[in-house]
Design an enzyme around this catalytic site. Structure first.
Site, short mmCIF file in Angstrom:
data_model
loop_
_atom_site.label_atom_id
_atom_site.label_comp_id
_atom_site.label_asym_id
_atom_site.label_seq_id
_atom_site.Cartn_x
_atom_site.Cartn_y
_atom_site.Cartn_z
N SER A 224 0.84 -1.20 0.00
CA SER A 224 0.00 0.00 0.00
C SER A 224 0.87 1.24 0.00
O SER A 224 2.04 1.20 0.41
CB SER A 224 -0.90 0.02 1.23
OG SER A 224 -0.14 0.31 2.40
N ASP A 225 0.30 2.35 -0.45
CA ASP A 225 0.93 3.63 -0.15
C ASP A 225 0.78 3.86 1.35
O ASP A 225 -0.01 3.21 2.03
CB ASP A 225 0.27 4.75 -0.96
CG ASP A 225 1.18 5.96 -1.11
OD1 ASP A 225 2.16 6.08 -0.34
OD2 ASP A 225 0.92 6.79 -1.99
N TRP A 226 1.55 4.80 1.87
CA TRP A 226 1.61 5.00 3.32
C TRP A 226 0.26 5.49 3.84
O TRP A 226 -0.23 6.54 3.44
CB TRP A 226 2.74 5.97 3.65
CG TRP A 226 4.05 5.29 3.92
CD1 TRP A 226 4.89 5.56 4.96
CD2 TRP A 226 4.68 4.23 3.18
NE1 TRP A 226 6.00 4.73 4.91
CE2 TRP A 226 5.90 3.91 3.83
CE3 TRP A 226 4.34 3.50 2.04
CZ2 TRP A 226 6.76 2.91 3.38
CZ3 TRP A 226 5.20 2.51 1.59
CH2 TRP A 226 6.38 2.23 2.25
#
Length: 839
Positions: A224-226
């Site tokens: 995932s992105d952060w």
């Protein structure tokens, strides 16, 4: 450490250990399982340099030109070398995974992260990303293509629903990922924050599993992105999201254990996520990087030379009437403008880093000029007041200030000093700051240094915080940013609007500057809809107050007395940054007026613009010499000077269309989130596809760029293989053309191959870029340039009814273009319509 037997390891892992492996343990590291010899891996931003593990007070790194700058080189060989150096920088920082390249598509010139991606065209972006990734992974480091997919704006990026047709998704937004994967199957991919047609990408099986894994045959790790994970069970785990970042987990952990025990998630599905984590461990294991590796620096002479080459080759010569450039080193020169004495070397957000060193344009020009060099500010380009930390001195005479951390605010009489640092930058993002005595995100910091102004006058001071802050001059409060705070755009959209105050100061007198900061928990500002990164951040700056009229008048005076004039204007990391989309395409206030006034007195002045994406240029018709110099990395100033003085012949070509005005761009009516949605109403007509279809001339077209020499292109030959009953993978179209340098200096030419489709079942662009090649030529030298493209990629459009690419029968035209006028044409025929899927 030996390679893991993945199947055996999965059998031996306990449920809790499996769950630990599918989320991070902190901002940059994955979980380890020591009893089974599974190490923790380190990830690091990013797209234009490897920062390491700290935003705050980190170890310096090499900063490459921003992605649009690298896109302007149109040079796959250079990007391959850039990738090699990025891989070596990652190893120096103890990182196994680089979170880049970024290959989102700039559907609007306003996107805050537009500078992070290579180009508006998928063929150009995909090839450059592919070769950069190949270079990274040839060093054993894992690359990470991001953000998959349609993460094309910052406004409400966590929540926005991108409403986009399947055809546009395939032909525009997925295409750069597809082409990059054909060149280099990266070890990892990062999902986007946004939704597509109602479902967040991080829990969207269609994109993660059906397209990426099954159709394209990719078998790497999806992260995932952060803070871009939004679910635990069927939504993300079953969709194919392997790891949630960062840690500590929000959605996995105990929630995932409960989901497995209740059969909401079958353990064999969890095992597949774990398998991809273990495969990544095996992929990077030969690096031999120990856990918690020390972060080191390289900064070798050969690295500096590559960065300088990249900076210079990225520069686009937009205009050069009367051959004003290159300048004469023997003559005097006036260096003017807001960007002259600052190093606009990178954009903001996760692409930012503390560079080993930076070279300003003024320094670059001064180092090469043999005549007198004069300077005038002309105007300022800052959005918030310029940082003041480097102008301060500590009580023992060092440049910078003391940073003292306490458990209680300054009003407390018995507070404890927890930690003390010496800093130079008066901006800090504390999300990764740690100290054993600091037990929570709530603490207080006093920063103290001494400022001795060179000029008397009224000085403005400014404070931006994620938290609360007061700035004092000689113990007098000048700025109070603790009450009635307003949310602004700094620090990924977490920071306040800059609060300002002023005080009259005398030249030569020493003043004590104190900044009292309370971390994020001390603020009561409404931050719904944004992610708060731990203890927050701070920024304080100052400048002597001057009117725009005074600045321009002085600049005109300086310019009028010099033999040659160059004006440096543009944007900075304040204006182009993650977390914030620009509201317009304009230069900072005062810049246009400055340039216009200089051109009135010096029509032969060269104008240099630094920005990652297009800006308006109302004065462009009057400018005879104009360059686009981007955010050029460590060596930005030297790269610009090399081109201005002719050490390097400019060869950059625009990777983005520069419209005359914002209203001309195809996404003008459909950019930003409205009621949680953004409609991609321009469909496939992004960038040049729109301007050519609408017959709307831009200010400067995609692919434009001049040279100090001239080229001819001739003898176009087109060869295609005999068609089979079934369209074969790799069936080529080979274009050969002879390119000659007809000028007096060496230079590089980029040959661009376009395909014009026949009338088909659907509306199609006038033409599309399908291939390119760059060739370096000495004066009078000729070379045969060959461009090979696959017929299916050159002719196909996405058929939504069949859910497949359609290569339609008919006669297609090939156009070959380059620097200057002239188009070579040839044709080929597709005799039978065929449909295909896959990579």
């Amino acid at each position: 450490m030996p390679q893991l037997d993945v199947d055996k390891t999965i059998e031996e892992l306990r449920l809790g250990e499996k769950i630990d492996l599918v989320s991070g343990i902190d901002f940059w590291h994955t979980a380890s399982v020591p009893r089974l010899n599974i190490p923790s891996l380190r990830m690091s931003d990013g797209p234009n340099g490897v920062r390491g593990t700290r935003f705050f007070n980190g170890v310096p790194a090499a900063c490459f030109p921003c992605a649009t700058a690298l896109g302007a080189t149109w040079d796959t060989e250079l990007l391959h070398k850039v990738g090699h150096l990025m891989g070596e920088e990652a190893i120096a920082k103890g990182a196994h995974v680089i979170l880049g390249p970024t290959i989102n598509t700039q559907r609007s010139p306003l996107g805050g992260r537009g500078f992070e991606s290579f180009a508006e065209d998928g063929v150009l972006a995909g090839h450059l990303a592919g070769y950069c990734s190949k270079g990274i992974q040839e060093k054993g480091v894992a690359a990470c293509l991001k953000h998959f997919v349609c993460n094309d704006q910052e406004h409400e990026r966590l929540a926005v629903d991108s409403i986009v047709t399947d055809r546009a998704t395939r032909e525009i937004y997925l295409l750069p990922f597809q082409i990059a994967m054909r060149i280099c199957k990266t070890a990892t991919v990062m999902t986007a924050y946004n939704k597509i047609n109602g479902t967040h990408v991080s829990e969207n099986k269609k994109y993660i599993t059906d397209i990426l894994r099954k159709e394209w045959g990719w078998d790497g790790l999806v992260m995932s992105d952060w803070f871009g994970t939004y679910s635990c069970t069927s939504e993300s785990i079953i969709a194919g999201l392997d790891i949630e970042m960062p840690g500590k987990t929000r959605w996995r952990g105990d929630a995932l254990a409960h989901a497995v025990s209740s059969n909401k998630v079958h353990e064999f599905v969890l095992d597949e996520r774990v398998r991809n984590v273990l495969n990544l461990v095996n992929y990077v294991e030969p690096l031999g990087i120990p856990e918690n590796a020390e972060e080191k620096v390289l900064n070798r002479p050969e690295d500096q030379a590559l960065l300088r080459r990249a900076a210079a080759e990225s520069i686009v010569l937009l205009k050069n009437e009367d051959n004003i450039l290159p300048f004469n080193k023997e003559k005097s020169i006036a260096v003017i403008g807001p960007n002259a004495k600052i190093a606009a070397y990178c954009g903001g957000g996760s692409a930012s880093l503390d560079a080993y060193y930076t070279i300003t344009p003024f320094e670059g020009v001064s180092a090469q000029s043999k005549g007198e060099v004069h300077f005038a500010q002309g105007s300022y380009s800052y959005k918030d007041l310029p940082l003041i930390g480097h102008l301060l001195k500590t009580d023992d005479g060092k440049t910078g200030f003391k940073f003292r951390v306490y458990d209680e605010p300054a009003s407390s009489s018995n507070r404890e000093l927890l930690h003390e640092l010496h800093l130079v930058s008066s901006q800090g993002f504390l999300m990764d700051y740690r100290h054993p005595k600091i037990k929570s995100y709530l603490y207080y910091v006093d920063m103290e240094g001494y400022f001795t102004p060179e000029e008397s006058g009224v000085y403005d001071f400014g404070v931006v915080v994620v938290g609360t802050g007061k700035l004092l001059v000689d113990d007098e409060v000048v700025v109070d940013n603790t009450k009635n705070q307003r949310l602004g755009s700094a620090f990924f959209g977490n920071g306040t609007v800059e609060e300002k105050g002023s005080k009259e100061l005398m030249a030569g007198q020493k003043y004590k500057i104190t900044f009292q900061f309370g971390t994020a928990p001390t603020s009561d500002i409404d931050t719904r809809g944004v992610v708060i990164f731990g203890p927050g951040g701070f920024r304080f700056g100052a400048a002597r107050r001057q009117t725009q009229e005074e600045l321009i008048s002085k600049a005109v005076e300086v310019a009028s007395k010099a033999d040659q004039v160059v004006v440096f204007a543009g944007l900075t990391s304040e204006w182009e940054t993650e977390g914030y989309d620009r509201p317009d395409m304009d230069l900072p206030p005062g810049s246009d007026e400055l340039i216009s006034k200089i051109l009135e007195v010096k029509p032969n002045a060269a104008i240099v613009i630094q920005s990652g994406t297009p800006v308006t240029m109302p004065w462009a018709p009057k400018a005879k010499a104009l360059l686009q110099a981007w955010f050029g990395g460590n060596e930005c100033g030297n790269g610009i000077a090399d081109v201005l003085y002719g050490n390097v012949n400019p060869s950059g070509k625009l990777p983005l269309t520069f419209p005359v005005r914002l209203q001309d761009n195809p996404s003008y009516l459909n950019f930003r989130s409205e009621r949680g949605r953004v409609l991609y109403g321009e469909d496939i007509y992004v960038g040049y596809r729109y301007y050519e279809k609408a017959q709307l001339p831009p200010l400067f077209p995609f692919g434009h760029g001049l040279s100090y020499t001239t080229f001819t292109r001739e003898k176009l030959e087109l060869n295609t293989s005999p068609e089979k009953d079934k369209l074969q993978d790799g069936e080529p179209i080979t274009a050969r053309v002879t390119v000659t340098n007809t000028g007096k200096v060496a230079g590089a030419e980029t040959v661009q191959l376009w395909v014009v489709p026949p009338p088909t079942e659907v509306n199609r662009p006038v033409r599309e870029l399908k291939g390119f090649a760059k060739v370096h030529l000495e004066p009078g030298e000729s070379k045969d340039v060959e461009i090979v493209v696959e017929k299916k990629l050159a002719t196909s459009w996405w058929d939504e009814k069949r859910e497949a690419w359609a290569s339609e029968k008919g006669v297609y035209w090939v156009q070959v273009t380059g620097t200057g006028e002239g188009v070579l044409t040839a044709e080929f025929e597709v005799k039978k319509t065929r449909f295909w899927t896959g990579l």
